[in-house]
Design a protein around this motif. Structure first.
Motif, PDB file in Angstrom:
ATOM      1  N   CYS A 192       0.832  -1.212   0.000  1.00 53.01           N
ATOM      2  CA  CYS A 192       0.000   0.000   0.000  1.00 53.01           C
ATOM      3  C   CYS A 192       0.864   1.259   0.000  1.00 53.01           C
ATOM      4  N   LEU A 193       1.924   1.258   0.803  1.00 57.46           N
ATOM      5  CA  LEU A 193       2.799   2.426   0.854  1.00 57.46           C
ATOM      6  C   LEU A 193       3.516   2.637  -0.477  1.00 57.46           C
ATOM      7  N   GLU A 194       3.947   1.550  -1.092  1.00 58.10           N
ATOM      8  CA  GLU A 194       4.585   1.662  -2.405  1.00 58.10           C
ATOM      9  C   GLU A 194       3.583   2.057  -3.488  1.00 58.10           C
ATOM     10  N   GLY A 195       2.307   1.743  -3.250  1.00 59.20           N
ATOM     11  CA  GLY A 195       1.264   2.098  -4.211  1.00 59.20           C
ATOM     12  C   GLY A 195       0.784   3.522  -4.098  1.00 59.20           C
ATOM     13  N   GLY A 196       1.314   4.273  -3.119  1.00 52.48           N
ATOM     14  CA  GLY A 196       0.973   5.689  -3.018  1.00 52.48           C
ATOM     15  C   GLY A 196       0.256   6.107  -1.757  1.00 52.48           C
TER      16      GLY A 196
END
Length: 213
Positions: free
Chosen positions: A140-144
């Protein structure tokens, strides 16, 4: 620190808190959760924190509210969307999206990707989950996602989101100013195009020369 300095420091702190509370009243949060209990808890926490909040119970209805999903029959949304204010805020004023991860249909991660791939990409998205799964959090963090919060969400968690809300408010203000400038330019160009026809324009009177005697 003497008494006067301490009193001045207390006054500054109180003024800062008042300014923060006043700023929060302009922040609109879209909360997405299929659990009625978690949704009510989140709505209460946001309302107590002086935020304006709109709650929906699915990713589909969040996309619909943001104008990212075309649905012909909207009758069901009238009862599923609740607002903390008597009048529902326009979607163009959303400053933050908070979504549960595990939901039927469109998950919180799916919603995150749809938002980040749309005109709402500048709006911060916070994903919530009752499961502490590192791979899910990293995805989720890498997805924005701006933050990944573990349920149940606490007031201390909401305080960490204040800086994200401030950044989004500045973005929305800039967009509104640009839209206003564009509208003014269009109106000015329209007025300039209005040309008076030759038939209606004033004609110069002809000067008749008198014969010389």
């Amino acid at each position: 620190m003497d008494l006067n300095s301490e009193a001045d420091e207390n006054i500054k702190n109180e003024q800062k808190q008042e300014e923060e509370e006043e700023e929060k009243q302009h922040f609109h949060v879209l909360a997405v959760d299929d659990s009625n209990i978690d949704r009510k808890l989140l709505e209460r926490l946001l309302t107590v924190s002086s935020y304006q909040v709109t709650c929906v119970d699915s990713g589909d209805k969040a996309l619909e509210y943001l104008g990212l999903l075309d649905i012909e029959e909207n009758e069901f949304s009238r009862t599923s969307i609740s607002s903390s204010k008597s009048s529902q805020k326009k979607a163009s004023k959303v400053n933050l999206i908070m979504t549960d991860y595990s939901m039927p249909g469109i998950t919180g991660y799916d919603l995150l990707k749809r938002v980040k791939g749309s005109t709402w990409k500048d709006v911060p998205v916070v994903v919530m989950s009752s499961e502490n799964i590192p791979s899910r959090i990293n995805m989720c963090l890498e997805g924005g996602a701006e933050e990944f919060l573990l349920k149940p969400v606490k007031l201390a968690d909401l305080r960490k989101l204040h800086s994200h809300l401030l950044n989004t408010t500045n973005i929305n203000d800039t967009k509104e100013q640009n839209d206003s400038i564009i509208d003014d330019d269009l109106n000015n160009n329209t007025n300039k195009r209005k040309v008076t026809s030759p038939e209606n324009s004033e004609r110069r009177p002809r000067i008749q020369e008198l014969p010389v005697s």
